[in-house]
Design a protein around this motif. Structure first.
Motif, PDB file in Angstrom:
ATOM      1  N   ASP A  37     -12.596  34.306  24.542  1.00  0.00           N
ATOM      2  CA  ASP A  37     -13.894  34.242  25.220  1.00  0.00           C
ATOM      3  C   ASP A  37     -14.882  35.234  24.611  1.00  0.00           C
ATOM      4  N   ASP A  38     -14.425  36.459  24.334  1.00  0.00           N
ATOM      5  CA  ASP A  38     -15.311  37.465  23.728  1.00  0.00           C
ATOM      6  C   ASP A  38     -15.746  37.049  22.324  1.00  0.00           C
ATOM      7  N   GLU A  39     -14.809  36.524  21.528  1.00  0.00           N
ATOM      8  CA  GLU A  39     -15.149  36.072  20.170  1.00  0.00           C
ATOM      9  C   GLU A  39     -16.151  34.919  20.228  1.00  0.00           C
ATOM     10  N   PHE A  40     -15.950  34.004  21.176  1.00  0.00           N
ATOM     11  CA  PHE A  40     -16.856  32.863  21.284  1.00  0.00           C
ATOM     12  C   PHE A  40     -18.248  33.318  21.712  1.00  0.00           C
ATOM     13  N   THR A  41     -18.330  34.257  22.644  1.00  0.00           N
ATOM     14  CA  THR A  41     -19.624  34.791  23.070  1.00  0.00           C
ATOM     15  C   THR A  41     -20.339  35.439  21.892  1.00  0.00           C
ATOM     16  N   GLU A  42     -19.602  36.212  21.099  1.00  0.00           N
ATOM     17  CA  GLU A  42     -20.190  36.854  19.911  1.00  0.00           C
ATOM     18  C   GLU A  42     -20.654  35.805  18.901  1.00  0.00           C
ATOM     19  N   TYR A  43     -19.856  34.753  18.712  1.00  0.00           N
ATOM     20  CA  TYR A  43     -20.215  33.678  17.788  1.00  0.00           C
ATOM     21  C   TYR A  43     -21.474  32.947  18.258  1.00  0.00           C
ATOM     22  N   LEU A  44     -21.562  32.660  19.556  1.00  0.00           N
ATOM     23  CA  LEU A  44     -22.761  31.999  20.086  1.00  0.00           C
ATOM     24  C   LEU A  44     -23.996  32.866  19.893  1.00  0.00           C
ATOM     25  N   HIS A  45     -23.853  34.159  20.144  1.00  0.00           N
ATOM     26  CA  HIS A  45     -24.983  35.075  19.961  1.00  0.00           C
ATOM     27  C   HIS A  45     -25.438  35.063  18.500  1.00  0.00           C
ATOM     28  N   ALA A  46     -24.489  35.125  17.567  1.00  0.00           N
ATOM     29  CA  ALA A  46     -24.841  35.103  16.141  1.00  0.00           C
ATOM     30  C   ALA A  46     -25.493  33.778  15.763  1.00  0.00           C
ATOM     31  N   SER A  47     -24.977  32.660  16.292  1.00  0.00           N
ATOM     32  CA  SER A  47     -25.567  31.345  15.994  1.00  0.00           C
ATOM     33  C   SER A  47     -26.991  31.249  16.521  1.00  0.00           C
ATOM     34  N   GLN A  48     -27.199  31.718  17.741  1.00  0.00           N
ATOM     35  CA  GLN A  48     -28.534  31.649  18.325  1.00  0.00           C
ATOM     36  C   GLN A  48     -29.488  32.577  17.585  1.00  0.00           C
ATOM     37  N   SER A  49     -29.034  33.750  17.187  1.00  0.00           N
ATOM     38  CA  SER A  49     -29.878  34.676  16.420  1.00  0.00           C
ATOM     39  C   SER A  49     -30.292  34.062  15.091  1.00  0.00           C
TER      40      SER A  49
END
Length: 141
Positions: A37-49
């Motif tokens: 879950d933490d890795e996915f949240t970080e990945y989503l943040h990077a994708s959105q950025s």
């Protein structure tokens, strides 16, 4: 005095490439697991950025970029590496493991503590294209 034949120097271990997730040694096998879950949240943040930056840099005289929907957890995997001593079996390495999989945990090897996702069904053999009549075929499938 007799001459000694040249003895080749020993081959050194490669220094580049992926390392075993458990011990850091040279990896010889890899498999995939879903993101936590933490890795996915970080990945989503990077994708959105990245999308925000590309939108900011886009030509204002053109249509705005269309990125489509953000990825879902089922769209993302992470590679896990194992050395000779910490490798899962080939059958296990060919499947996608759960986000909570502890492999390469030494006590579970050559297996893991999760139930990997089933392998996708094999693709059917394509139907052969019929030969043209001019090549001696019937022209029909």
């Amino acid at each position: 005095m007799t001459e000694q034949p040249d003895v080749p120097a020993p081959i050194s271990q490669p220094t580049g490439g992926p390392a075993c997730t458990l011990c850091g040694g040279p990896a010889c096998v890899h498999w995939q697991r879903r993101l936590t879950d933490d890795e996915f949240t970080e990945y989503l943040h990077a994708s959105q950025s990245r999308r925000d930056e590309l939108t900011l840099l886009a030509d204002s005289q053109q249509a705005p970029p269309d990125f489509g929907p953000l990825p879902l957890p089922a769209d993302c995997t992470r590679a896990v590496y194992g050395c000779v001593n910490h490798a899962v079996s080939l059958d296990a390495a060919s499947l996608i493991h759960t986000k909570t999989c502890t492999a390469p945990n030494a006590k579970d090897l050559p297996h893991c503590d999760c139930t990997p996702e089933p392998a996708p069904p094999p693709e059917p053999d394509p139907t052969p294209t019929p030969l043209p009549v001019s090549w001696g075929g019937t022209g029909k499938a």
